[in-house]
Write a protein that holds these residues in place. Sequence first.
Motif, short mmCIF file in Angstrom:
data_model
loop_
_atom_site.label_atom_id
_atom_site.label_comp_id
_atom_site.label_asym_id
_atom_site.label_seq_id
_atom_site.Cartn_x
_atom_site.Cartn_y
_atom_site.Cartn_z
N THR A 254 0.89 -1.21 0.02
CA THR A 254 -0.19 -0.17 0.13
C THR A 254 0.95 1.26 -0.03
O THR A 254 0.58 2.27 -0.58
CB THR A 254 -0.99 -0.01 1.35
OG1 THR A 254 -1.74 -1.27 1.28
CG2 THR A 254 -1.82 1.39 1.34
N LEU A 255 2.04 1.20 0.77
CA LEU A 255 3.02 2.50 0.67
C LEU A 255 3.88 2.45 -0.67
O LEU A 255 4.37 3.51 -0.72
CB LEU A 255 3.82 2.23 1.86
CG LEU A 255 3.14 2.13 3.30
CD1 LEU A 255 3.81 1.94 4.34
CD2 LEU A 255 2.16 3.55 3.57
N LEU A 256 3.82 1.94 -1.44
CA LEU A 256 4.55 1.54 -2.61
C LEU A 256 3.82 1.86 -3.89
O LEU A 256 4.41 1.90 -4.85
CB LEU A 256 5.33 0.46 -2.71
CG LEU A 256 6.51 0.02 -1.62
CD1 LEU A 256 6.99 -1.13 -1.82
CD2 LEU A 256 7.36 1.34 -1.40
N VAL A 257 2.47 1.92 -3.79
CA VAL A 257 1.72 1.93 -5.18
C VAL A 257 1.30 3.56 -5.30
O VAL A 257 0.57 3.82 -4.22
CB VAL A 257 0.50 0.84 -4.87
CG1 VAL A 257 -0.51 1.37 -6.25
CG2 VAL A 257 0.73 -0.54 -4.77
N GLU A 258 1.30 3.98 -6.38
CA GLU A 258 1.31 5.29 -6.75
C GLU A 258 -0.40 5.47 -6.75
O GLU A 258 -0.81 4.67 -7.53
CB GLU A 258 1.87 5.84 -7.91
CG GLU A 258 1.84 7.19 -8.25
CD GLU A 258 2.55 7.70 -9.41
OE1 GLU A 258 2.57 9.05 -9.69
OE2 GLU A 258 3.46 6.73 -10.02
#
Length: 76
Positions: free
Chosen positions: A66-70
Motif C-alpha cells: 500500500t505504501l509503494l503503489v502510486e
Amino acid sequence: MASELAEVFRSNVRCSLRKKGWTQADLAKAMGVSPQYLSHLMTGFRDPGLTSLERAAKALEVPPSTLLVEKKAYTY
C-alpha cells in the motif's frame, strides 16, 4: 536526488498519517525510530529501506505494498 518510489512512499505515508490523525512523532514512536530519523525519511534526506517500509506499514496497519503503489488522481 530522491527516487520516484521513495516519493510515492512518502506521499502514501503522509496520506495514512492524515487518515489516522497521527503526527510524524506518533508514527516515529509506533515504528520504534527517532523523530529525527523519520523526519529525514519524510523530507527525502534519506530513502527508506525495507526495514523502514515494514515498520511503517505495521505501525500504520496497512500492507507494505500500500505504501509503494502510486495513487492516480482521476478527473471526471
